[in-house]
Design a protein around this motif. Sequence first.
Motif, PDB file in Angstrom:
ATOM      1  N   ILE A 164     -20.987  76.379 125.551  1.00 41.09           N
ATOM      2  CA  ILE A 164     -20.524  77.623 125.988  1.00 41.09           C
ATOM      3  C   ILE A 164     -20.543  77.729 127.500  1.00 41.09           C
ATOM      4  O   ILE A 164     -21.988  77.707 127.790  1.00 41.09           O
ATOM      5  CB  ILE A 164     -20.915  78.863 124.998  1.00 41.09           C
ATOM      6  N   TYR A 184     -26.316  87.713 124.765  1.00 39.91           N
ATOM      7  CA  TYR A 184     -26.926  86.345 124.324  1.00 39.91           C
ATOM      8  C   TYR A 184     -27.027  85.976 123.089  1.00 39.91           C
ATOM      9  O   TYR A 184     -26.963  84.802 122.476  1.00 39.91           O
ATOM     10  CB  TYR A 184     -28.237  86.138 125.380  1.00 39.91           C
ATOM     11  N   VAL A 187     -23.778  85.248 121.604  1.00 37.04           N
ATOM     12  CA  VAL A 187     -23.498  83.723 122.001  1.00 37.04           C
ATOM     13  C   VAL A 187     -24.279  82.637 121.315  1.00 37.04           C
ATOM     14  O   VAL A 187     -23.651  81.915 120.528  1.00 37.04           O
ATOM     15  CB  VAL A 187     -23.900  83.649 123.618  1.00 37.04           C
ATOM     16  N   LEU A 191     -22.813  79.367 118.494  1.00 37.65           N
ATOM     17  CA  LEU A 191     -23.156  78.043 118.941  1.00 37.65           C
ATOM     18  C   LEU A 191     -23.141  77.131 117.675  1.00 37.65           C
ATOM     19  O   LEU A 191     -23.997  77.746 116.971  1.00 37.65           O
ATOM     20  CB  LEU A 191     -24.382  77.807 119.653  1.00 37.65           C
ATOM     21  N   VAL A 197     -25.754  76.627 126.012  1.00 40.34           N
ATOM     22  CA  VAL A 197     -25.047  77.575 126.851  1.00 40.34           C
ATOM     23  C   VAL A 197     -25.565  77.287 128.321  1.00 40.34           C
ATOM     24  O   VAL A 197     -26.546  76.887 128.536  1.00 40.34           O
ATOM     25  CB  VAL A 197     -25.388  79.094 126.598  1.00 40.34           C
ATOM     26  N   GLN A 199     -24.822  79.208 132.300  1.00 40.36           N
ATOM     27  CA  GLN A 199     -24.536  80.305 133.040  1.00 40.36           C
ATOM     28  C   GLN A 199     -25.024  80.290 134.519  1.00 40.36           C
ATOM     29  O   GLN A 199     -26.200  79.647 134.753  1.00 40.36           O
ATOM     30  CB  GLN A 199     -25.055  81.599 132.640  1.00 40.36           C
TER      31      GLN A 199
END
Length: 309
Positions: A164, A184, A187, A191, A197, A199
């Motif tokens: 992601i 988060y 998120v 997963l 992830v 960012q």
Amino acid sequence: MIIRSLVFGMLASAVVALTASHAADNRTLLESKESLYNNIYVYEEPPSYVSMTFGHNQRIYTESIYNTRDDKDLPVAYTRYMTATLMYAKNVHSILEIGFGGGRTAWYLHRFLPNVSITSVELDPAVLQLAKKYFGIKDEPNFQVVNRDGRLFLQESKDKYDIILIDAYRGPFVPFHLLTKQFYQIVKNHLADGGVVAQNVEPSTMLFDSAVKTINSVFPQLDFFRAEGNIVTIAYDGAERKPEDLAANAQERDRTYGLRYSLSDMLNERRRINLADGSVIDANAKVLTDDFAPVEALKSIQRHNRKLP
């Protein structure tokens, strides 16, 4: 923030800020559009570039740059380091990107990984329209662009992703609802096993320390990549990925995918930071939650977006 001087050196803005004097250069404005969310400008820049910028009056923020002569080029350095996630993920079957912009990161991944399902979510329909018009983006199998708020998209989705990528900006700021512990956690819930992830977080504001602490409150493992002044944060659950394992993965996936930007080379920029000792990230920085919104940041956003005559 001690991190700027002790670890990464002097940091530039996470998005390229340009003053009004830049308007005197040799760019040609191709199209401008005022949407509900942004003032958008698309420029042609010699010899072969097209750029998308957001902003108004004194500050312009470059969101995406497209090399029209090289479909596999990523001119903006930090976007290359977003692809470093490929060496971390256990599997690479599906990728989600939140924040499409000109779409070049997602399209780069699609060009080298055509059999991987890639979904990109963009809030602003005007951005999508301009990306398809000027940035070489097409409708193809395994490449999907969705016009939706990224957090709402995840909340409503039952899918899980190996990677992601979070790259949503309004000017110099990540939208606050994409920086909270609750986000988060959403998120993390989306997963796949061994997923990661990434960012790109603005490193030069007071929110950086809080953003890092907030990500770490959900993901125990954090790696940082310095990309010409920007910082890409890669986060994941479970045990730390050891350097030798990442190196082996990078070599194998460089070979398998034939990537333009070598994962093995990117690995040299990897940094690990011990947040517990408080010497790098401010120990007093607050974990950001949905019910805690820093007024200073919101006022800055308001000033940035205010339209003056």
